[in-house]
Scaffold this motif. Structure first.
Motif, PDB file in Angstrom:
ATOM      1  N   THR A   1       0.804  -1.225   0.000  1.00 44.34           N
ATOM      2  CA  THR A   1       0.000   0.000   0.000  1.00 44.34           C
ATOM      3  C   THR A   1       0.837   1.274   0.000  1.00 44.34           C
ATOM      4  N   SER A   2       2.167   1.160   0.079  1.00 44.41           N
ATOM      5  CA  SER A   2       3.029   2.345   0.085  1.00 44.41           C
ATOM      6  C   SER A   2       3.150   2.941  -1.309  1.00 44.41           C
ATOM      7  N   PHE A   3       3.344   4.246  -1.360  1.00 44.88           N
ATOM      8  CA  PHE A   3       3.531   4.950  -2.617  1.00 44.88           C
ATOM      9  C   PHE A   3       4.995   4.937  -3.071  1.00 44.88           C
ATOM     10  N   SER A   4       5.919   4.948  -2.137  1.00 50.34           N
ATOM     11  CA  SER A   4       7.337   5.124  -2.457  1.00 50.34           C
ATOM     12  C   SER A   4       7.968   3.809  -2.903  1.00 50.34           C
ATOM     13  N   PRO A   5       8.686   3.787  -4.043  1.00 50.32           N
ATOM     14  CA  PRO A   5       9.344   2.559  -4.494  1.00 50.32           C
ATOM     15  C   PRO A   5      10.334   1.987  -3.487  1.00 50.32           C
ATOM     16  N   VAL A   6      10.951   2.852  -2.659  1.00 49.01           N
ATOM     17  CA  VAL A   6      11.927   2.343  -1.701  1.00 49.01           C
ATOM     18  C   VAL A   6      11.257   1.428  -0.680  1.00 49.01           C
ATOM     19  N   ILE A   7       9.951   1.599  -0.466  1.00 48.97           N
ATOM     20  CA  ILE A   7       9.210   0.690   0.414  1.00 48.97           C
ATOM     21  C   ILE A   7       8.516  -0.395  -0.392  1.00 48.97           C
ATOM     22  N   SER A   8       7.788  -0.006  -1.446  1.00 50.52           N
ATOM     23  CA  SER A   8       6.984  -0.967  -2.189  1.00 50.52           C
ATOM     24  C   SER A   8       7.819  -1.924  -3.029  1.00 50.52           C
ATOM     25  N   GLU A   9       8.982  -1.488  -3.482  1.00 53.49           N
ATOM     26  CA  GLU A   9       9.824  -2.322  -4.341  1.00 53.49           C
ATOM     27  C   GLU A   9      11.085  -2.814  -3.640  1.00 53.49           C
ATOM     28  N   ALA A  10      11.633  -2.008  -2.731  1.00 53.80           N
ATOM     29  CA  ALA A  10      12.904  -2.352  -2.097  1.00 53.80           C
ATOM     30  C   ALA A  10      12.735  -2.890  -0.682  1.00 53.80           C
ATOM     31  N   PHE A  11      11.527  -2.813  -0.111  1.00 49.80           N
ATOM     32  CA  PHE A  11      11.197  -3.414   1.176  1.00 49.80           C
ATOM     33  C   PHE A  11      11.944  -2.778   2.352  1.00 49.80           C
ATOM     34  N   ASP A  12      12.206  -1.472   2.261  1.00 54.17           N
ATOM     35  CA  ASP A  12      12.927  -0.788   3.340  1.00 54.17           C
ATOM     36  C   ASP A  12      11.910  -0.419   4.430  1.00 54.17           C
ATOM     37  N   ARG A  13      11.518  -1.441   5.196  1.00 55.20           N
ATOM     38  CA  ARG A  13      10.519  -1.259   6.241  1.00 55.20           C
ATOM     39  C   ARG A  13      10.559  -2.477   7.163  1.00 55.20           C
ATOM     40  N   SER A  14       9.865  -2.358   8.303  1.00 56.68           N
ATOM     41  CA  SER A  14       9.801  -3.463   9.241  1.00 56.68           C
ATOM     42  C   SER A  14       8.632  -3.256  10.186  1.00 56.68           C
ATOM     43  N   ASN A  15       8.044  -4.364  10.665  1.00 56.96           N
ATOM     44  CA  ASN A  15       6.920  -4.329  11.596  1.00 56.96           C
ATOM     45  C   ASN A  15       7.146  -5.361  12.689  1.00 56.96           C
ATOM     46  N   GLY A  16       6.706  -5.035  13.912  1.00 55.23           N
ATOM     47  CA  GLY A  16       6.924  -5.966  15.005  1.00 55.23           C
ATOM     48  C   GLY A  16       5.937  -5.795  16.138  1.00 55.23           C
ATOM     49  N   ILE A  17       6.011  -6.740  17.104  1.00 52.08           N
ATOM     50  CA  ILE A  17       5.178  -6.762  18.297  1.00 52.08           C
ATOM     51  C   ILE A  17       6.093  -6.592  19.507  1.00 52.08           C
ATOM     52  N   TYR A  18       5.732  -5.689  20.415  1.00 52.76           N
ATOM     53  CA  TYR A  18       6.621  -5.319  21.517  1.00 52.76           C
ATOM     54  C   TYR A  18       5.867  -5.307  22.846  1.00 52.76           C
ATOM     55  N   GLY A  19       6.605  -5.598  23.924  1.00 52.08           N
ATOM     56  CA  GLY A  19       6.012  -5.774  25.243  1.00 52.08           C
ATOM     57  C   GLY A  19       5.416  -4.504  25.831  1.00 52.08           C
ATOM     58  N   ARG A  20       4.307  -4.664  26.585  1.00 55.27           N
ATOM     59  CA  ARG A  20       3.604  -3.506  27.138  1.00 55.27           C
ATOM     60  C   ARG A  20       4.347  -2.875  28.313  1.00 55.27           C
ATOM     61  N   GLU A  21       5.199  -3.655  29.019  1.00 52.10           N
ATOM     62  CA  GLU A  21       5.878  -3.096  30.188  1.00 52.10           C
ATOM     63  C   GLU A  21       7.143  -2.328  29.820  1.00 52.10           C
ATOM     64  N   ASP A  22       7.914  -2.866  28.893  1.00 52.75           N
ATOM     65  CA  ASP A  22       9.240  -2.309  28.637  1.00 52.75           C
ATOM     66  C   ASP A  22       9.593  -2.200  27.156  1.00 52.75           C
ATOM     67  N   GLY A  23       8.667  -2.510  26.261  1.00 51.36           N
ATOM     68  CA  GLY A  23       8.947  -2.411  24.835  1.00 51.36           C
ATOM     69  C   GLY A  23       9.812  -3.516  24.280  1.00 51.36           C
ATOM     70  N   ARG A  24      10.048  -4.571  25.071  1.00 52.38           N
ATOM     71  CA  ARG A  24      10.925  -5.648  24.588  1.00 52.38           C
ATOM     72  C   ARG A  24      10.313  -6.324  23.367  1.00 52.38           C
ATOM     73  N   MET A  25      11.173  -6.887  22.521  1.00 50.15           N
ATOM     74  CA  MET A  25      10.691  -7.527  21.309  1.00 50.15           C
ATOM     75  C   MET A  25       9.989  -8.836  21.620  1.00 50.15           C
ATOM     76  N   ILE A  26       8.767  -8.979  21.132  1.00 48.79           N
ATOM     77  CA  ILE A  26       8.034 -10.238  21.208  1.00 48.79           C
ATOM     78  C   ILE A  26       8.190 -11.004  19.900  1.00 48.79           C
ATOM     79  N   ALA A  27       8.030 -10.291  18.800  1.00 49.79           N
ATOM     80  CA  ALA A  27       8.159 -10.948  17.492  1.00 49.79           C
ATOM     81  C   ALA A  27       8.406  -9.900  16.427  1.00 49.79           C
ATOM     82  N   GLN A  28       9.103 -10.330  15.368  1.00 47.86           N
ATOM     83  CA  GLN A  28       9.277  -9.511  14.173  1.00 47.86           C
ATOM     84  C   GLN A  28       9.192 -10.427  12.977  1.00 47.86           C
ATOM     85  N   GLY A  29       8.592  -9.965  11.899  1.00 46.80           N
ATOM     86  CA  GLY A  29       8.420 -10.800  10.721  1.00 46.80           C
ATOM     87  C   GLY A  29       9.726 -11.068  10.003  1.00 46.80           C
ATOM     88  N   GLU A  30       9.740 -12.168   9.277  1.00 41.04           N
ATOM     89  CA  GLU A  30      10.942 -12.537   8.529  1.00 41.04           C
ATOM     90  C   GLU A  30      11.151 -11.653   7.314  1.00 41.04           C
TER      91      GLU A  30
END
Length: 562
Positions: A40-69
């Motif tokens: 859904t991004s407009f910019s080729p650097v995201i839509s074509e080059a995948f310069d992005r990341s998404n993850g799930i983080y803990g409610r107490e301290d922001g620790r990493m729970i999971a990040q996609g491959e």
């Protein structure tokens, strides 16, 4: 991060099958967020080059729970620090709120990596945070694209956004949006990228609700504890394969973009059993130019380096527990306001990783490799297309050679060591911008020789077709090529050539420069680095030498070099 003792073996009430399904389910949620973000991004650097990341983080301290491959590895530790900073400064957030932030000193990277943080509520209670990062092609500043090689303070690099509430209870704040768009170039594209990031967070909330509905909150919470403990045990077991001792190395950066002298990254690594610590305190002091690295980037660079060495450990906060990184205050690897940092995430991070690889190659040569190209090859070109009257910014990065390793030659045209991004298809760029790629090829012969040679970089020429554009570069490994290990030779260094009105020049700082005004017919040549060689060249097999000559990768003895 303090060392901890090895976790005790625990008996989880979650059966192994359910535990695995929950682990993969969390990863799948993050990967789906990545795909929504990308598509859904407009910019080729995201839509074509995948310069992005998404993850799930803990409610107490922001620790990493999971990040996609599918997300960029460098954001592993960075978004953990970003989320933690948002928790500390913004306190409780309501369901449907989204925080916008790109401040490097608050757990960020460079200003172009814009992050969003959303609280996730389940059955009326805060359960975790969903966070993501997208590289915007521009956030204002002195040069189009933000990779300003001569900045001496953060305010010259672009719009710096503290944690502000972009969305409140599901409603986007038009005043915040107006403020952001008024301070960046080609703003009509950025609103699309903003909505893409929000859509990715919303997709994550929907899928996470489904997972919790299926297995129950108590079961998933117990699974998270077990998954983190397992990652810690696996990481400690891997670290224990490194002989106890202290190992050191130095990696060099070309310059800071302002002072034309190398910067040193010196690391001491101490291994004791299942614990490993990193000390960068003898590195160069804070620099004038934009190659300073903020703490979140320095920390995450070490995490990613260790993951390169031990890739099988599942990614969550548990795998970080055995790793201690001392805060290198007083060096350019611990940037504080108002130091410029445009090159931290894309370039300084890769030199940090290179130093770690070089140091540990002495201890575990059967698990390591010679230095990779280690540069993202950042090039930006901005202007107005006279055919459409529309402004544009092309941001491009390219691949390079990976180092030879203990069983073979290095990978050719691999992505940067901090990510899994790919180069944008030149056909897409030619459709969107007034330019043409005259050449895109392997840079044959650029890999350092060794028992196993380095992989090759790439060679390309981009030519402006019409109008006028301004180019800037922020790259690395132009002064020195990627070093070999165990007697292997260095790979070929980065090379940039600019043709303006028939006159060719190269940047004074080898791999960094800005303000190059191009007119129709002017072009830029880039030759990216090859990887370093592994082992003495004299030990290379005759079969491998013959194959190189048959493919015309290297000149025969006595022939002129390519």
């Amino acid at each position: 991060m303090a060392k901890t003792s090895s976790p005790q073996e625990t008996t989880s009430r979650v059966d192994p099958v359910t535990l695995t399904v929950i682990e993969k389910g969390l990863q799948q949620i993050c990967s789906e967020m990545d795909l929504v973000h990308e598509k859904t991004s407009f910019s080729p650097v995201i839509s074509e080059a995948f310069d992005r990341s998404n993850g799930i983080y803990g409610r107490e301290d922001g620790r990493m729970i999971a990040q996609g491959e599918l997300g960029l590895p460098i954001f592993l530790g960075v978004m953990q620090e970003t989320t933690r900073s948002v928790l500390e400064e913004r306190g409780p957030l309501d369901d449907g709120d989204v925080i916008l932030i790109n401040d490097p000193y608050r757990g960020g990277t460079h200003l172009m990596d814009v992050k969003m943080v959303r609280p996730f509520y389940y059955n009326g209670k805060l359960w975790c945070y969903l966070s993501n990062t997208g590289h915007w092609p521009d956030t204002g500043g002195m040069v189009p694209g933000g990779f300003n090689s001569t900045a001496t303070e953060i305010h010259q690099e672009g719009l710096r956004i503290p944690p502000v509430k972009l969305v409140e209870k599901g409603v986007m704040d038009p005043e915040i949006v107006s403020l952001v768009l008024a301070n960046i170039r080609v703003s009509e594209e950025r609103i699309g990228d903003i909505k893409a990031q929000i859509a990715a967070l919303n997709a994550g909330a929907k899928r996470l609700t489904g997972l919790l509905d299926r297995y129950g909150e108590d079961v998933v919470n117990e699974a998270l504890v077990e998954l983190e403990d397992r990652s810690e045990r696996m990481m400690r077991a891997n670290i224990e394969t490194i002989p106890d001792g202290t190992y050191s190395a130095t990696a060099y950066m070309d310059s800071d973009g302002v002072v034309n002298e190398p910067l040193e990254i010196k690391v001491k690594i101490d291994v004791r059993g299942g614990d490993i610590s990193f000390d960068f305190s003898e590195s160069s002091p804070p620099c004038m130019g934009p190659m300073n690295s903020v703490w979140a980037t320095t920390l995450s660079s070490v995490y990613v380096a260790i993951k390169h060495i031990f890739p099988d450990v599942p990614m969550n906060a548990g795998c970080f527990r055995p790793i201690e990184v001392k805060r290198p205050k007083g060096t350019f690897l611990f940037a504080e306001y108002p130091r410029p940092v445009a090159g931290c995430a894309a370039e300084a991070s890769q030199r940090i990783m290179e130093a770690v690889f070089l140091a540990l190659s002495e201890a575990i040569p059967d698990k390591l490799f010679a230095a990779p190209a280690g540069t993202s090859g950042n090039i930006s070109l901005g202007g107005v297309d006279p055919d459409t009257g529309q402004g544009y910014i092309m941001y491009y990065f390219s691949g390079g050679g990976y180092g030879g390793w203990w069983e073979g030659d290095g990978l050719t045209n691999g992505c940067s060591t901090i990510g899994i991004s790919k180069s944008q298809p030149v056909e897409i760029l030619e459709q969107r911008y007034p330019l043409l790629f005259d050449r895109y090829a392997l840079r044959e012969g650029s890999g350092g020789m060794g028992r196993f040679r380095g992989g090759f970089g790439v060679s390309y020429r981009v030519r402006l077709l019409r109008g006028e554009g301004t180019a800037s570069f922020l790259m690395e490994h132009g002064r020195y090529g990627p070093p070999g290990i165990l007697g292997g030779e260095a790979g070929a260094p980065n090379q940039i050539t600019i043709s303006q009105g028939g006159t060719t020049t190269s940047p004074e700082h080898f791999s960094k420069g800005e303000g190059y005004v191009l007119k129709a017919g002017d072009w830029i040549d880039v030759e990216t680095p090859g990887g370093g060689g592994y082992g003495p060249p004299g030990e290379r097999s005759e079969e491998a030498r013959r194959a190189d000559l048959e493919q015309d990768y290297y000149p025969e003895p006595g022939d002129p070099a390519k």
